[in-house]
Design an enzyme around this catalytic site. Structure first.
Site, PDB file in Angstrom:
ATOM      1  N   HIS A  47      22.354  66.237  12.618  1.00  0.00           N
ATOM      2  CA  HIS A  47      22.674  65.820  13.989  1.00  0.00           C
ATOM      3  C   HIS A  47      21.900  66.665  15.008  1.00  0.00           C
ATOM      4  CE1 HIS A  47      24.846  64.739  17.593  1.00  0.00           C
ATOM      5  NE2 HIS A  47      25.266  65.988  17.754  1.00  0.00           N
ATOM      6  N   HIS A  71      22.902  72.961  20.360  1.00  0.00           N
ATOM      7  CA  HIS A  71      23.937  72.513  21.291  1.00  0.00           C
ATOM      8  C   HIS A  71      25.361  72.532  20.737  1.00  0.00           C
ATOM      9  CE1 HIS A  71      23.577  68.503  19.404  1.00  0.00           C
ATOM     10  NE2 HIS A  71      24.772  68.264  19.910  1.00  0.00           N
ATOM     11  N   GLU A  75      30.487  75.558  19.875  1.00  0.00           N
ATOM     12  CA  GLU A  75      31.674  74.726  19.763  1.00  0.00           C
ATOM     13  C   GLU A  75      32.173  74.648  18.317  1.00  0.00           C
ATOM     14  OE1 GLU A  75      33.461  73.618  21.906  1.00  0.00           O
ATOM     15  OE2 GLU A  75      34.508  71.816  21.229  1.00  0.00           O
ATOM     16  N   ASP A  76      31.248  74.539  17.391  1.00  0.00           N
ATOM     17  CA  ASP A  76      31.651  74.202  16.023  1.00  0.00           C
ATOM     18  C   ASP A  76      31.405  75.277  14.973  1.00  0.00           C
ATOM     19  OD1 ASP A  76      32.530  71.714  16.800  1.00  0.00           O
ATOM     20  OD2 ASP A  76      30.574  70.779  16.566  1.00  0.00           O
ATOM     21  N   ASP A 137      22.233  63.708  22.442  1.00  0.00           N
ATOM     22  CA  ASP A 137      23.399  63.947  21.596  1.00  0.00           C
ATOM     23  C   ASP A 137      24.191  62.647  21.426  1.00  0.00           C
ATOM     24  OD1 ASP A 137      25.617  65.412  20.385  1.00  0.00           O
ATOM     25  OD2 ASP A 137      26.615  65.256  22.335  1.00  0.00           O
ATOM     26  N   ASP A 258      12.335  34.145  29.696  1.00  0.00           N
ATOM     27  CA  ASP A 258      11.493  35.341  29.764  1.00  0.00           C
ATOM     28  C   ASP A 258      12.146  36.523  29.042  1.00  0.00           C
ATOM     29  OD1 ASP A 258      13.319  34.882  31.690  1.00  0.00           O
ATOM     30  OD2 ASP A 258      12.275  35.917  33.288  1.00  0.00           O
TER      31      ASP A 258
HETATM   32 MN    MN Z   1      26.481  67.035  19.279  1.00  0.00          MN
END
Ligand code: MN
Length: 485
Positions: A47, A71, A75-76, A137, A258
């Protein structure tokens, strides 16, 4: 996806980029996410790599791509922002922080959602690159949406098409906007998506390719004869835009003609107009389908000439004419501005400054803030000229009073009437793009009229009028005399 693919892309855009730094960011992220997997079963780092690759594709600068890799780290993983800062410095840490903060805001009902939007605007205003990372993201999350439960798929698609696609469009990052929209379309209206996809990408594609080929050849010959160096290419419109057109015009899809446009990319602006001449001399132009966004660019900076002609076999055929530089800008938008930093350093769109100003006006009222942003920023804007030829851009539906306040508070406060295109016009006239407006003022006038609040469109005019009205003695009296209007 591998780091090598990203490196190749970065080198193409910027041969001098510090590849070693990029590799360090990758190793750090790879290590931090080790042992983590996404719902789809892929290692988590996939990712991060995809996000960074999308950023490299839109020619984002190196810190942005590095922040793309990093990024999700704070957070993770067990590594926090401080650690990122220690290793990669302030600039990258700030970008990562922006994304981390954004990701903490989850959808919990419309109220909080509005709040998250407001924060997004603020982050964007502080550093536009945070928005680019967020788009990348989100785009990769949409590509892997299949692994989420259907209910979540719809919720994320809805949010993405309403917010992120719109913002990407505002920033002119069309490549991302289109991809986000088509992916969302698939989840929001699966039946229609499949029908359109079959129709345009399976059934008609061969025939259309042939038509584009023939048109290309004819125009290329015309350009050579006129001694214009240019490249002609065919482009299919993306499915969501075809669908929107169907909705708007209430037509079934066999009637939508079109579905592609031909693009002519030439060396300079003079050649744009010469190429236009060549096209119009080969095919008869359709009335009202000519737009000169080079002469008058769109508010987001988009420049091109658009024209639709009765092409081969009388078939409506759209052309977009632009220079190479405009082409890069049209595809990559704000990212291209960062990329070409040297040339356009301070080319930050005006609306970003407006968002910051609006923010101040609506400090405590998020709902009104969003409403106003939608109105002033997301809607079409018009260009209006002063007698001296200066251009002001205003939200569509703006009146001479909005214009007067945009020019100067004093002119707004004392305006008495307006001359629009040489004709005396009422102050509540709806202005159109290209209008020439002269404001007549009355020095004896004490200040703006309360009645103007009924028709002004810009928050600037509204706030100025309100604050005058509130201050006026009349207003004070009103409080003490019940029933007085
Ligand atoms: Mn992400």
């Amino acid at each position: 996806m591998t780091i090598e693919q990203i490196i190749t892309r970065v080198k193409e855009n910027n041969p001098e980029a510090d590849i070693e730094l990029l590799e360090l960011a990758f190793q750090y992220a790879d290590h931090a996410h080790e042992g983590q997997f996404r719902r789809s079963g892929e290692p988590y780092i996939e990712h991060s790599l995809h996000t960074a690759f999308i950023l490299a594709e839109i020619k984002a600068d190196l810190p942005t791509i590095m922040a793309g890799l990093l990024h999700d780290v704070p957070e993770d993983t067990e590594y926090d922002l401080e650690d990122v800062k220690k290793n990669f410095g302030e600039e990258i840490a700030t970008l990562v922080e922006g994304i981390t903060k954004l990701s903490k805001i989850k959808y919990r009902g419309i109220e909080r959602y509005a709040e998250s939007l407001r924060k997004m605007f603020l982050f964007m205003a502080s550093d536009i690159r945070v928005a680019l990372i967020k788009f990348a993201d989100r785009l990769h999350n949409l590509r892997t949406l299949d692994s989420l439960p259907p209910e979540k798929q719809v919720r994320i698609a809805q949010e993405s098409i309403e917010i992120y696609a719109q913002l990407a469009g505002l920033l002119g990052v069309w490549r991302l906007k289109w991809q986000i929209e088509d992916l969302c379309f698939k989840y929001l209206h699966p039946e229609e998506f499949n029908k359109l996809q079959y129709k345009y990408e399976v059934e008609q594609r061969a025939e259309q390719n042939q038509f584009i080929q023939k048109t290309k050849e004819k125009l290329t010959n015309g350009l050579i004869e006129a001694n214009i160096k240019g490249e002609v290419s065919g482009r299919f419109k993306h499915l969501y835009s075809i669908w929107l057109k169907m909705q708007r015009k209430d037509r079934r899809f066999d009637e939508i003609q079109d579905v592609f446009a031909l693009r002519v990319v030439v060396d300079d602006i003079a050649d744009c107009y010469r190429a236009l001449g060549v096209i119009h001399s080969i095919w008869r132009p359709k009335i009202n389908r000519f737009k000169d966004y080079i002469g008058v660019p769109k508010p987001n900076g988009y420049r091109s000439i658009h024209t639709t002609v009765f092409g081969i076999d009388g078939k409506a055929t759209e052309f977009q004419i632009r220079t190479k530089e405009m082409n890069v800008e049209a595809n990559y938008g704000i990212a291209a501005h960062i990329y070409y930093k040297t040339g356009h350093a301070e080319k930050q769109p005006r609306w970003i400054k407006e968002i910051i100003n609006l923010q101040k006006d609506f400090e405590n009222n998020t709902k009104d803030f969003i409403k106003q942003v939608k109105f002033e920023i997301f809607r079409d804007r018009i260009f209006v000229f002063t007698p001296q030829g200066d251009v002001y851009d205003l939200p569509s539906g703006s009146t001479p009073v909005d214009f007067a306040f945009a020019v100067h508070t004093d002119i707004g406060s004392h305006c008495s009437s307006a001359i629009v295109n040489d004709r005396i016009s009422p102050l509540d006239t709806s202005l159109k793009s290209g209008d020439h407006v002269e404001i007549l003022t009355d020095k004896n006038r004490k200040g703006p009229s309360r009645d103007w609040l009924k028709f002004v469109k810009t928050s600037r005019a509204r706030n100025k009028i309100k604050s005058y009205v509130n201050q006026s003695r009349f207003e004070q009296l009103r409080k003490f005399i019940p029933g007085m209007k």
